[in-house]
Design a protein around this motif. Structure first.
Motif, PDB file in Angstrom:
ATOM      1  N   ASP A 199       3.092 -14.920  -8.001  1.00  0.00           N
ATOM      2  CA  ASP A 199       2.914 -13.906  -9.309  1.00  0.00           C
ATOM      3  C   ASP A 199       2.586 -12.784  -9.402  1.00  0.00           C
ATOM      4  O   ASP A 199       3.317 -12.100 -10.730  1.00  0.00           O
ATOM      5  N   ILE A 200       1.854 -12.246  -9.109  1.00  0.00           N
ATOM      6  CA  ILE A 200       1.077 -10.885  -9.282  1.00  0.00           C
ATOM      7  C   ILE A 200       1.759  -9.794  -7.933  1.00  0.00           C
ATOM      8  O   ILE A 200       0.929 -10.204  -7.426  1.00  0.00           O
ATOM      9  N   ILE A 201       2.316  -8.686  -8.244  1.00  0.00           N
ATOM     10  CA  ILE A 201       3.367  -7.799  -7.408  1.00  0.00           C
ATOM     11  C   ILE A 201       2.152  -6.302  -7.935  1.00  0.00           C
ATOM     12  O   ILE A 201       2.311  -5.795  -8.429  1.00  0.00           O
ATOM     13  N   LEU A 202       1.692  -5.885  -6.390  1.00  0.00           N
ATOM     14  CA  LEU A 202       0.730  -4.706  -6.688  1.00  0.00           C
ATOM     15  C   LEU A 202       1.515  -3.861  -5.989  1.00  0.00           C
ATOM     16  O   LEU A 202       1.636  -4.131  -4.785  1.00  0.00           O
ATOM     17  N   ILE A 203       1.510  -2.712  -6.825  1.00  0.00           N
ATOM     18  CA  ILE A 203       2.224  -1.747  -5.589  1.00  0.00           C
ATOM     19  C   ILE A 203       2.385  -0.205  -5.739  1.00  0.00           C
ATOM     20  O   ILE A 203       2.258   0.001  -6.925  1.00  0.00           O
ATOM     21  N   ASP A 204       1.559   0.275  -4.806  1.00  0.00           N
ATOM     22  CA  ASP A 204       0.807   2.234  -4.715  1.00  0.00           C
ATOM     23  C   ASP A 204       2.011   2.951  -4.313  1.00  0.00           C
ATOM     24  O   ASP A 204       2.277   2.947  -3.766  1.00  0.00           O
ATOM     25  N   GLU A 205       2.026   4.130  -5.489  1.00  0.00           N
ATOM     26  CA  GLU A 205       2.838   4.570  -5.055  1.00  0.00           C
ATOM     27  C   GLU A 205       4.850   4.284  -5.241  1.00  0.00           C
ATOM     28  O   GLU A 205       4.715   5.444  -3.916  1.00  0.00           O
ATOM     29  N   PRO A 206       5.158   3.985  -5.643  1.00  0.00           N
ATOM     30  CA  PRO A 206       6.114   3.094  -4.922  1.00  0.00           C
ATOM     31  C   PRO A 206       7.101   3.550  -5.114  1.00  0.00           C
ATOM     32  O   PRO A 206       8.344   3.513  -3.985  1.00  0.00           O
ATOM     33  N   THR A 207       8.095   5.669  -5.479  1.00  0.00           N
ATOM     34  CA  THR A 207       8.448   5.808  -5.984  1.00  0.00           C
ATOM     35  C   THR A 207       8.506   6.938  -4.741  1.00  0.00           C
ATOM     36  O   THR A 207       9.581   7.988  -4.813  1.00  0.00           O
TER      37      THR A 207
ATOM     38  N   PRO B 224       0.704  -1.281   0.039  1.00  0.00           N
ATOM     39  CA  PRO B 224       0.007   0.254   0.163  1.00  0.00           C
ATOM     40  C   PRO B 224       1.013   1.004   0.008  1.00  0.00           C
ATOM     41  O   PRO B 224       1.532   1.439   0.742  1.00  0.00           O
ATOM     42  N   GLU B 225       0.514   2.305  -0.215  1.00  0.00           N
ATOM     43  CA  GLU B 225       1.026   3.676  -0.605  1.00  0.00           C
ATOM     44  C   GLU B 225       1.700   3.914   0.903  1.00  0.00           C
ATOM     45  O   GLU B 225       2.144   3.969   1.404  1.00  0.00           O
ATOM     46  N   ASN B 226       0.667   3.728   2.392  1.00  0.00           N
ATOM     47  CA  ASN B 226       1.300   3.428   3.373  1.00  0.00           C
ATOM     48  C   ASN B 226       2.495   2.849   3.893  1.00  0.00           C
ATOM     49  O   ASN B 226       2.028   1.248   4.425  1.00  0.00           O
ATOM     50  N   ALA B 227       3.398   2.518   3.714  1.00  0.00           N
ATOM     51  CA  ALA B 227       4.345   1.135   3.526  1.00  0.00           C
ATOM     52  C   ALA B 227       4.392   1.064   5.453  1.00  0.00           C
ATOM     53  O   ALA B 227       4.908  -0.182   5.058  1.00  0.00           O
ATOM     54  N   LYS B 228       4.235   1.640   5.993  1.00  0.00           N
ATOM     55  CA  LYS B 228       4.622   1.457   7.532  1.00  0.00           C
ATOM     56  C   LYS B 228       3.205   0.009   7.790  1.00  0.00           C
ATOM     57  O   LYS B 228       3.328  -0.209   8.408  1.00  0.00           O
TER      58      LYS B 228
ATOM     59  N   SER C 251       1.176   5.186  -9.735  1.00  0.00           N
ATOM     60  CA  SER C 251       2.408   5.996  -9.780  1.00  0.00           C
ATOM     61  C   SER C 251       1.487   6.804 -10.357  1.00  0.00           C
ATOM     62  O   SER C 251       0.470   7.240 -11.116  1.00  0.00           O
ATOM     63  N   ASN C 252       2.213   8.798  -9.609  1.00  0.00           N
ATOM     64  CA  ASN C 252       1.760   9.776 -10.381  1.00  0.00           C
ATOM     65  C   ASN C 252       3.817  10.508 -10.610  1.00  0.00           C
ATOM     66  O   ASN C 252       3.470  11.218 -11.523  1.00  0.00           O
ATOM     67  N   ASP C 253       4.622   9.046 -10.351  1.00  0.00           N
ATOM     68  CA  ASP C 253       5.405  10.161 -11.361  1.00  0.00           C
ATOM     69  C   ASP C 253       5.094   9.308 -12.984  1.00  0.00           C
ATOM     70  O   ASP C 253       5.651   8.280 -12.776  1.00  0.00           O
ATOM     71  N   PRO C 254       5.378  10.457 -13.702  1.00  0.00           N
ATOM     72  CA  PRO C 254       5.047  10.262 -14.883  1.00  0.00           C
ATOM     73  C   PRO C 254       6.170   8.931 -15.676  1.00  0.00           C
ATOM     74  O   PRO C 254       6.894   8.057 -16.178  1.00  0.00           O
ATOM     75  N   ARG C 255       7.741   9.449 -14.141  1.00  0.00           N
ATOM     76  CA  ARG C 255       9.266   9.397 -15.155  1.00  0.00           C
ATOM     77  C   ARG C 255       9.203   7.589 -15.210  1.00  0.00           C
ATOM     78  O   ARG C 255      10.295   7.381 -15.647  1.00  0.00           O
ATOM     79  N   ILE C 256       8.064   7.267 -13.879  1.00  0.00           N
ATOM     80  CA  ILE C 256       9.031   5.899 -13.886  1.00  0.00           C
ATOM     81  C   ILE C 256       7.852   5.259 -14.698  1.00  0.00           C
ATOM     82  O   ILE C 256       8.275   3.958 -15.338  1.00  0.00           O
TER      83      ILE C 256
END
Lengths: 546, 241
Positions: free
Chosen positions: A433-441, A368-372, A470-475
């Motif tokens: 199989d499937i890895i989902l990452i919210d806002e990794p950068t 999740p976005e909150n990695a904590k 992500s909101n970071d277009p560079r990724i």
């Protein structure tokens, strides 16, 4: 005038100093960006400026912080609040009310401002930040970008002369990034001193007066962004600056790059340039995630957040999800993982229908976005040892990413970026199989981004599916596929190169700087250029003629 | 566990778009309900249960009430079963009716009370700001802790750590819940500090008006009190013995 003199901070639990003889002088009306890799001391500096250290976090402090010749330490609280406005890294942690209007008005009520004035200020600030529609909304139901703006409203409503922002851009979409950067410039122009601690520098440096670079607790450079950007260590400079012609001319904006680098392109002889082949995977047997007509809403009284989504994602593919804040990216990840139960439609993982998380066990993992909330063990090592029993394997895994020195550190003592990086690394070991990452950068420095990129490549080569919101277009430029979501629907879907060149016309988003640069070049010089997506491609292209 | 947490969140979260009850009236009624839960009078418990259900229906908070009851389902089954087996159906009724009244009443209070308005109303009664903030913080923090716990529980589940009997994963989940409470409290304290809470007498930017909802609620609970007094005056009804 803010004056930080010989500031050194050492946490009681740490051996080395978090900040080492930091000296900064800043005056009202300045807009300062402080950048540095993960663990460089940015958050510590923000916390000391806010008096969080030593009031809430124990640490040994040496040195002085003065504002208009008055020490911030020991300042009466009322004066401190009137002096400082703060936008925290996780605004959701810092909320005290349930409604947006209450949250913003709370500080003014505490400062005993009259009701009529509060109402006027509230309306003004909501209007200024374009969040009037959020006034009566529940804070728990805001997207992270919306919450970021609410936090900014709280920080600036007191008209505090000193505004401190901890990674203000990390969670917002590219459109809001430009808007927020301009807003911060305006605030500074009105006489406030604005200090932003930030990793994403593409737009913010265009408007900033100064760039201060921190590394290992020390200031390694302080000056005009154009002059100091070259000294960034382990942080990505603005993308446009990485063009060879730009770095020579110290260019930070797309428009400037078009003006100054244009001649390199116009003087080019006709030549063919072969872009990388598209990676196309469309074998029906390789479908790892299939969504049939998926709709989702949080409850029966709210509008649909996702509307009739039909999507097939393939094994071995890395997929990016892009969209403005609140468009439904995170919700889609939660639907795929089974956390959010759909209002209608069917989800298939590896060709078998899934109705609940229990059924998708070990097939899907979501960071999740909150990695904590993701890491559970007291240290990254112990967290991973829940699934990998052999300590040597864990050790070698962290060794590859050069993180062995941090693996036995308590999670609470890691920086935000370090914690996120460990969450991502561990997540790649959990799922088959499937890895989902919210806002990794968020909070990731250059090294962290490289680790992420390697993990994605390795996972896809092992036929795993990686989906990143992500909101970071560079990724997105290095991924296999890019999906743009707008108003809960899939608006664009294809190879990132194709999609990035369409988003400005078809959505409310802004592409990364290199794409904008090429588009502007084509427009201004009436020429046709290959659709480059990163500066390496452009430099390689120009390298042949210079 | 996940569905329990989600339902606690749904059942306790303030719903601004639906209806708002004057916080002081809400607080008085919930305290009144509490008061009537203490004595072991069967007909009084039955009457109270009837009234909270009736109120829940006419003010359309059935969904919230059911959410909380669903979340308490395992507790209700275990406790109901044990009290029935060892104490008979009267004891079972006494225990379970208290659970139902508490769940329905609290859900109504949480979903219809704006926490900030509650603080303001208490401050109007010359209660110190710090004391006035305590009940409203509970209204803010309880749904959030439930949400944090749910998210973490889900992460545990996706990591494949929720397996086997509940005795294996329940301690882990409770530890997360405690961690979440500590974590939220720490940030809340910092946040209140920076928002200048408690430095001086606060102003109130909103006036809380009395609406027809408040009047209707008042009528319902005055009726309850009247019935209680009448029943009490004419002796205990021959109800449940």
């Amino acid at each position: 005038m803010l004056h930080i003199r010989d500031l050194s901070v050492k946490y009681e639990t740490e051996k080395r100093q978090a900040l080492n003889s930091v000296n900064i002088k800043a005056k009202a009306g300045e807009f300062i960006v402080i950048a540095g890799p993960s663990g460089s001391g940015k958050s510590t500096l923000a916390k000391v400026l806010m008096s969080l250290i030593p009031n809430f976090i124990k640490a040994d402090i040496e040195g002085v912080i003065e504002y208009n010749n008055e020490s911030i330490f020991g300042l009466e609280r009322k004066k401190l609040i009137k002096l400082l406005g703060y936008v925290p890294q996780y605004p959701s942690d810092f909320t005290t009310s349930l409604l947006v209007e209450e949250e913003i008005a709370f500080v003014l009520e505490n400062l005993a401002i009259e009701a009529n004035e509060i109402k006027m200020k509230l309306d003004y600030i909501l209007d200024l930040l374009k969040i009037k529609h959020l006034k009566k909304r529940l804070i728990t139901e805001l997207s992270s970008g919306e919450l970021q703006r609410v936090a900014l409203a709280v920080a600036i409503i007191t008209e505090a002369p000193l505004i401190i922002l901890d990674e203000p851009i990390a969670r917002i979409d590219s459109n809001s990034e430009v808007m927020l950067t301009e807003l911060l410039r305006d605030i500074a122009d009105k006489g406030h001193l604005v200090i932003a601690f930030e990793h994403r520098l593409d737009y913010i440096l265009q408007k900033a007066d100064r760039l201060i670079i921190l590394d290992e607790g020390k200031i390694i450079s302080d000056g005009l962004p154009k002059k100091t950007v070259d000294l960034l260590k382990n942080i990505d400079p603005p993308e446009i600056y990485t063009l060879e012609c730009s770095s020579k001319e110290q260019i930070l904006t797309v428009n400037e790059a078009v003006d100054k680098c244009g001649t390199f392109f116009t003087n080019l002889p006709d030549r063919q340039y072969k872009l990388n082949d598209l990676k196309i995977v469309d074998d029906e047997n390789d479908v790892s995630v299939k969504l049939n007509n998926i709709s989702f809403r949080y409850n029966s009284k709210t509008d649909m957040v996702l509307k009739d989504i039909d999507l097939s994602l393939y094994a071995g593919q890395s997929i990016g999800l892009m969209g403005i804040n609140g468009s439904g990216k995170s919700t889609l990840l939660k639907v795929i993982s089974g956390i959010n139960k759909t209002a209608s439609g069917e989800i298939y993982l590896n060709n078998s229908r899934v109705k609940s998380i229990r059924k998708s066990k070990n097939h899907v993992i979501l960071v999740p976005e909150n990695a904590k909330l993701f890491l559970i063990g007291p240290t990254p090592f112990l967290d991973l040892s829940r699934v990998i029993k052999e300590p040597r394997t864990i050790h070698s895994l962290y060794k590859e990413t050069a993180l062995t020195h941090l693996m036995n550190k308590k999670l609470y003592h890691l920086s935000e970026g370090e914690r996120r990086l460990f969450a991502i690394i561990n997540a790649f070991q959990f799922s088959d199989d499937i890895i989902l990452i919210d806002e990794p950068t968020i909070g990731l420095d250059k090294r962290g981004r490289k680790v992420l990129s390697n993990l994605i490549n390795r996972a896809t080569s092992r036929n795993k599916t990686v989906i990143i919101a992500s909101n970071d277009p560079r990724i997105f430029v290095d991924l296999d596929r890019l999906i743009v979501i707008q108003d809960g629907k899939i608006c664009l879907d294809g190879e990132p190169r194709e999609v990035l060149y369409k988003i400005e016309n078809k959505t409310d988003l802004i592409p990364n700087q290199i794409v904008r640069f090429i588009q502007k070049m084509e427009e201004q010089f009436q020429m046709k250029l290959p659709h480059f997506v990163n500066s390496n491609e452009v430099n390689e292209f120009l390298g042949g003629v210079r | 566990m996940s569905f329990m947490l989600r339902r606690i969140y749904d059942g306790f979260l303030f719903k601004p778009d639906r209806f708002q009850i004057h916080p002081l009236l809400g607080l008085t009624i919930i305290l009144l309900q509490f008061g009537f839960l203490i004595p072991n009078i069967n007909w009084s418990l039955a009457l109270l249960l009837t009234f909270v259900i009736f109120e829940s229906v006419i003010f359309r908070n059935i969904r919230g009430s059911l959410s909380i009851l669903w979340s308490l389902l395992p507790v209700i089954i275990i406790l109901g079963g044990l009290t029935f087996l060892f104490g008979g159906w009267i004891l079972c009724f006494r225990v379970l009716s208290r659970f139902f009244i508490g769940a329905i009443g609290f859900s109504f209070f949480f979903t219809s009370t704006n926490p900030s308005d509650l603080t303001r109303s208490l401050e109007k009664l010359y209660i110190s700001s710090k004391a006035a903030l305590i009940p409203s913080l509970a209204l803010v923090i309880i749904p959030r802790i439930a949400k944090d716990s749910e998210d973490t529980f889900t992460a545990l589940r996706l990591r494949g750590e929720i397996q086997g009997g509940f005795y294996r994963w329940l301690p882990k989940t409770l530890a997360i819940l405690i961690a979440s409470v500590i974590y939220r409290s720490e940030f809340l304290a910092q946040s209140l500090y920076f928002r200048g809470f408690g430095i001086q007498k606060r102003t109130h930017y909103r006036k809380i008006k009395i609406t027809w909802m408040d009047v209707s609620r008042l009528v319902i609970w005055v009726t309850f009190l009247t019935l209680f007094i009448i029943f009490n005056y004419y002796g205990t009804l021959n109800f449940f013995v």
